[in-house]
Design a protein around this motif. Structure first.
Motif, mmCIF file in Angstrom:
data_model
loop_
_atom_site.group_PDB
_atom_site.id
_atom_site.type_symbol
_atom_site.label_atom_id
_atom_site.label_comp_id
_atom_site.label_asym_id
_atom_site.label_seq_id
_atom_site.Cartn_x
_atom_site.Cartn_y
_atom_site.Cartn_z
ATOM 1 N N GLU A 1 0.825 -1.222 0.000
ATOM 2 C CA GLU A 1 0.000 0.000 0.000
ATOM 3 C C GLU A 1 0.851 1.261 0.000
ATOM 4 O OE1 GLU A 1 -2.686 -0.299 3.368
ATOM 5 O OE2 GLU A 1 -3.404 -2.234 2.618
ATOM 6 N N HIS A 2 2.062 1.169 0.562
ATOM 7 C CA HIS A 2 2.961 2.345 0.636
ATOM 8 C C HIS A 2 4.334 1.936 0.093
ATOM 9 C CE1 HIS A 2 0.114 4.481 3.295
ATOM 10 N NE2 HIS A 2 -0.122 3.279 3.796
ATOM 11 N N PRO A 3 4.436 1.773 -1.227
ATOM 12 C CA PRO A 3 5.676 1.204 -1.784
ATOM 13 C C PRO A 3 6.924 2.046 -1.521
ATOM 14 C CG PRO A 3 4.139 1.898 -3.521
ATOM 15 C CD PRO A 3 3.416 2.060 -2.239
ATOM 16 N N ASP A 4 6.765 3.353 -1.253
ATOM 17 C CA ASP A 4 7.957 4.186 -1.024
ATOM 18 C C ASP A 4 8.334 4.289 0.451
ATOM 19 O OD1 ASP A 4 8.102 4.705 -3.712
ATOM 20 O OD2 ASP A 4 6.735 6.432 -3.569
ATOM 21 N N ALA A 5 7.529 3.700 1.323
ATOM 22 C CA ALA A 5 7.796 3.842 2.767
ATOM 23 C C ALA A 5 8.632 2.677 3.290
ATOM 24 C CB ALA A 5 6.470 3.925 3.524
ATOM 25 N N PRO A 6 9.813 2.981 3.840
ATOM 26 C CA PRO A 6 10.585 1.891 4.458
ATOM 27 C C PRO A 6 9.894 1.402 5.737
ATOM 28 C CG PRO A 6 11.681 4.018 4.778
ATOM 29 C CD PRO A 6 10.477 4.283 3.932
ATOM 30 N N VAL A 7 10.239 0.163 6.130
ATOM 31 C CA VAL A 7 9.681 -0.415 7.360
ATOM 32 C C VAL A 7 10.773 -0.457 8.421
ATOM 33 C CG1 VAL A 7 8.727 -2.517 8.428
ATOM 34 C CG2 VAL A 7 8.011 -1.851 6.119
ATOM 35 N N VAL A 8 10.457 0.062 9.602
ATOM 36 C CA VAL A 8 11.377 -0.013 10.743
ATOM 37 C C VAL A 8 10.693 -0.886 11.800
ATOM 38 C CG1 VAL A 8 12.599 1.305 12.509
ATOM 39 C CG2 VAL A 8 12.283 2.283 10.245
ATOM 40 N N ALA A 9 11.396 -1.929 12.258
ATOM 41 C CA ALA A 9 10.780 -2.867 13.214
ATOM 42 C C ALA A 9 11.667 -3.046 14.434
ATOM 43 C CB ALA A 9 10.549 -4.217 12.544
ATOM 44 N N HIS A 10 11.025 -3.336 15.549
ATOM 45 C CA HIS A 10 11.766 -3.614 16.782
ATOM 46 C C HIS A 10 12.255 -5.068 16.748
ATOM 47 C CE1 HIS A 10 12.649 -3.912 21.081
ATOM 48 N NE2 HIS A 10 12.740 -2.593 21.040
ATOM 49 N N PRO A 11 13.442 -5.357 17.318
ATOM 50 C CA PRO A 11 13.928 -6.744 17.286
ATOM 51 C C PRO A 11 13.104 -7.726 18.123
ATOM 52 C CG PRO A 11 15.478 -5.306 18.455
ATOM 53 C CD PRO A 11 14.454 -4.429 17.835
#
Ligand code: 13P
Ligand code: SF4
Length: 340
Positions: free
Chosen positions: A214-224
């Motif tokens: 849905e947001h192809p230009d948005a990077p994903v930041v995730a917690h470990p």
């Protein structure tokens, strides 16, 4: 083979969803003013985790991750430490400041990771291998800290593991997802305790893949603390404090965040020009930690007025739990080359 189905422990959305009364804004302003006055009168410092509600973050002297908060607790000149986070965090502040008053808004603010690892069960596992070197994620009880060789947070776990003695067998407790991520980073095998954060395991591979489309230009930041199936879709995996630095440096206009919802307030404050998209969970809005959200501005005000509930620990336990925490702070302060 990576399990992309993300089978998670059973639980109902209802008991995970915090029901939080909204404080009217006039009351927020007057409570905030009184809290500022109490800070002065008590010579108190208010430390708040990034997952606290916005009203608490806005009145705190320091907002940060578990590592930043323990570093602040270790050096504060204040007489009273008011800890807005969960119980193990306030306990850590008390261990570092045995002669100071440490209060928290709600004594019942626990943590699913802490619950997963009772000290007697840990000791029983340790007894099976005298060569174990135990690294405990800070999300654990004081007794578990006392039974460990060194503590880590998500912000320094890789450094702590790189520093661990090469001739020992590493035992990592209690978060198996953080432990697995650290193993990937360091290539150091470890025995992992089977605990998890009930909030971070709610994100699934399918839900993250969908929001990415849905947001192809948005990077994903995730917690470990997220599962590997989620981490593998992330552009960056890091602690909550490193999320702030990463997002600040990123050129992206929109960023998808897979961690507890309180983080969004901190990120919006630090990066007002960016849009933050909370990563959706599969079945429910479970991205709020019900423990973190037990703290309210009213409870914060009350705990400062009454100086309770207080964290009280026996001098013996403080002594035993202190060394592994200090070890963590020492390794954290070392330049990388000396740390492993
Ligand atoms: P950090 O703030 O250290 O990234 O930890 C997240 C967490 O779950 C604390 O309970
Ligand atoms: Fe514990 Fe997870 Fe809540 Fe952090 S977010 S306090 S790890 S239950």
């Amino acid at each position: 083979m990576i399990d992309l189905t993300d089978t998670q422990p059973a639980g109902t959305a209802i008991d995970r969803f915090p029901v939080r009364p909204v404080t009217p804004s006039a009351q927020v302003d007057s409570l905030a003013r009184e809290i500022v006055a109490l800070k002065k009168r008590l010579n108190a410092v208010v430390l708040a985790h990034n997952y606290q509600i916005p009203e608490i973050q806005d009145v705190a002297d320091f907002v940060g991750d578990s590592l930043g908060l323990s570093q602040q607790a270790a050096k504060t000149p204040a007489d009273v430490i008011v800890f807005c986070g969960v119980h193990f965090m306030a306990e850590t502040a008390k261990i570092l400041n045995p002669h100071k008053v440490v209060v928290l808004p709600d004594r019942d603010a626990g943590c699913s990771l802490e619950e997963s690892c009772p000290a007697d069960k840990l000791r029983a596992l340790q007894a099976t291998n005298p060569n174990f070197h135990t690294i405990a994620y800070i999300n654990c009880s004081a007794e578990v800290k006392a039974a460990s060789d060194v503590i880590c947070t998500s912000g320094n776990a890789v450094k702590i593991v790189r520093h661990a003695p090469k001739d020992r067998d590493l035992l990592f407790v209690p978060d198996e997802n953080l432990g697995a991520w650290v193993m990937e980073q360091t290539q150091r095998p470890m025995t992992l305790w089977k605990g998890n954060c009930y909030v971070h395991v709610e994100w699934t591979h399918a839900a993250i893949a969908r929001i990415r489309r849905e947001h192809p230009d948005a990077p994903v930041v995730a917690h470990p603390e997220c599962t590997r199936a989620v981490r593998m879709l992330a552009d960056e995996v890091c602690s909550t404090e490193k999320m702030v630095t990463w997002c600040r440096a990123s050129t992206a206009k929109s960023i998808i965040i897979a961690t507890e919802a309180g983080m969004l307030h901190r990120l919006k404050r630090e990066c007002p020009d960016k849009q933050f998209i909370p990563a959706p969970t599969e079945n429910c809005r479970c991205n709020e930690c019900r423990f973190m959200k037990m703290n309210t501005l009213e409870k914060l005000h009350a705990c400062m007025e009454t100086l309770g509930p207080r964290v009280e620990l026996s001098p013996d336990l403080i002594e035993r739990a202190r060394r592994p925490i200090e070890r963590m702070l020492e390794i954290s302060a070392m330049p990388l080359e000396n740390a492993g």
